[in-house]
Design an enzyme around this catalytic site. Structure first.
Site, PDB file in Angstrom:
ATOM      1  N   ASP A 101      -6.535  -0.435  -9.327  1.00 48.80           N
ATOM      2  CA  ASP A 101      -5.610   1.003  -9.481  1.00 48.80           C
ATOM      3  C   ASP A 101      -4.241   0.704 -10.180  1.00 48.80           C
ATOM      4  O   ASP A 101      -3.372  -0.210  -9.724  1.00 48.80           O
ATOM      5  CB  ASP A 101      -5.361   1.380  -8.137  1.00 48.80           C
ATOM      6  CG  ASP A 101      -6.544   1.702  -7.284  1.00 48.80           C
ATOM      7  OD1 ASP A 101      -7.866   1.384  -7.710  1.00 48.80           O
ATOM      8  OD2 ASP A 101      -6.380   2.390  -6.373  1.00 48.80           O
ATOM      9  N   LYS A 112      -6.985   8.791 -10.343  1.00 48.66           N
ATOM     10  CA  LYS A 112      -6.322   8.729  -8.866  1.00 48.66           C
ATOM     11  C   LYS A 112      -5.075   9.748  -8.844  1.00 48.66           C
ATOM     12  O   LYS A 112      -4.199   9.845  -9.827  1.00 48.66           O
ATOM     13  CB  LYS A 112      -6.050   7.391  -8.308  1.00 48.66           C
ATOM     14  CG  LYS A 112      -5.479   7.337  -6.890  1.00 48.66           C
ATOM     15  CD  LYS A 112      -5.399   5.842  -6.720  1.00 48.66           C
ATOM     16  CE  LYS A 112      -4.582   5.737  -5.404  1.00 48.66           C
ATOM     17  NZ  LYS A 112      -4.265   4.067  -5.046  1.00 48.66           N
ATOM     18  N   LYS A 121     -10.349  10.082  -7.275  1.00 47.17           N
ATOM     19  CA  LYS A 121      -9.712   9.593  -5.966  1.00 47.17           C
ATOM     20  C   LYS A 121      -8.517  10.178  -5.539  1.00 47.17           C
ATOM     21  O   LYS A 121      -7.538  10.265  -6.347  1.00 47.17           O
ATOM     22  CB  LYS A 121      -9.352   7.991  -6.276  1.00 47.17           C
ATOM     23  CG  LYS A 121      -9.139   7.186  -4.924  1.00 47.17           C
ATOM     24  CD  LYS A 121      -8.496   5.775  -5.145  1.00 47.17           C
ATOM     25  CE  LYS A 121      -7.935   5.191  -4.072  1.00 47.17           C
ATOM     26  NZ  LYS A 121      -7.540   3.525  -4.171  1.00 47.17           N
TER      27      LYS A 121
END
Length: 214
Positions: free
Chosen positions: A90, A152, A181
């Protein structure tokens, strides 16, 4: 969706600066017990957890949480994390570039990190709390053009977490091959279901298991 299915969408997260080995081991045990999608942990714990818990899918963060590391540093972080046993990365974008609308530079950086990830999953954190809707839409294009796997919402360290509106906006503006996400902002069991229904595929949360078992 049943409660048991929700576990498989959770990145069971512990990223506090004062996280201890014992605490990281505890979330690894919970991940095995409940079948979460992954555990998301600081990079310094990745190799230890990889060696001790072979069946746990490990995610870690790079350029975290502020995003203004240089591209070569982010690339090096990603390579090291994968070498240590992470399957998912991430990364935080350079938020300053986004605010200056240097979207080509953002795209190129994501491409560089994606190349470093090889066949591993890359999720791109855009930190929605600092962005206008127009900037969010432009970043959906950056993430799509760079062929990342996920966009995300948040680090959990900004001024706000995921919102249902942001998840819907992102889902509507990314390419079909990019998943969403949501991270932060989930305070009840109903929130978990709501974010999945809004279009999120993963939920980044430290409290998801607890909420589902209340």
């Amino acid at each position: 969706m049943k409660k048991e299915e929700v576990y498989g969408h959770i990145d069971h997260t512990l990223l506090k600066a004062f996280s201890t080995t014992e605490q990281i081991e505890a979330i690894a045990e919970e991940a095995l017990k409940y079948g979460t999608a992954s555990i998301c942990i600081p990079a310094s714990f990745v190799n230890y957890i990889h060696n001790k818990y072979k069946d746990v899918n490990i995610c870690t963060v790079i350029g975290f949480p502020l995003g203004y590391s240089t591209t070569p540093i982010k690339v090096a972080e990603a390579k090291q994390a994968i070498e240590d046993g992470a399957n998912e990365i991430d990364m935080v974008i350079n938020i300053g570039w986004a605010k200056e609308h240097k979207f080509d530079a953002v795209t190129e950086e994501i491409k560089a990190v994606k190349a470093a990830c090889r066949d591993k999953i890359l999720k791109v954190i855009i930190e929605t709390c600092y962005l206008t809707d127009e900037e969010k839409i432009a970043l959906c294009k950056c993430v799509s053009d760079a062929k990342a796997d996920y966009i995300k919402t948040s680090t959990g360290f900004g001024t706000g977490g995921a919102t249902l509106e942001d998840v819907k906006l992102m889902k509507a503006n990314v390419a079909p091959y990019v998943k969403v996400k949501a991270a932060g902002g989930m305070k009840t069991k109903a929130d978990l279901f709501a974010f999945l229904e809004a279009g999120a595929d993963r939920l980044g949360t430290s409290s998801g298991i607890k909420l589902l078992n209340e």
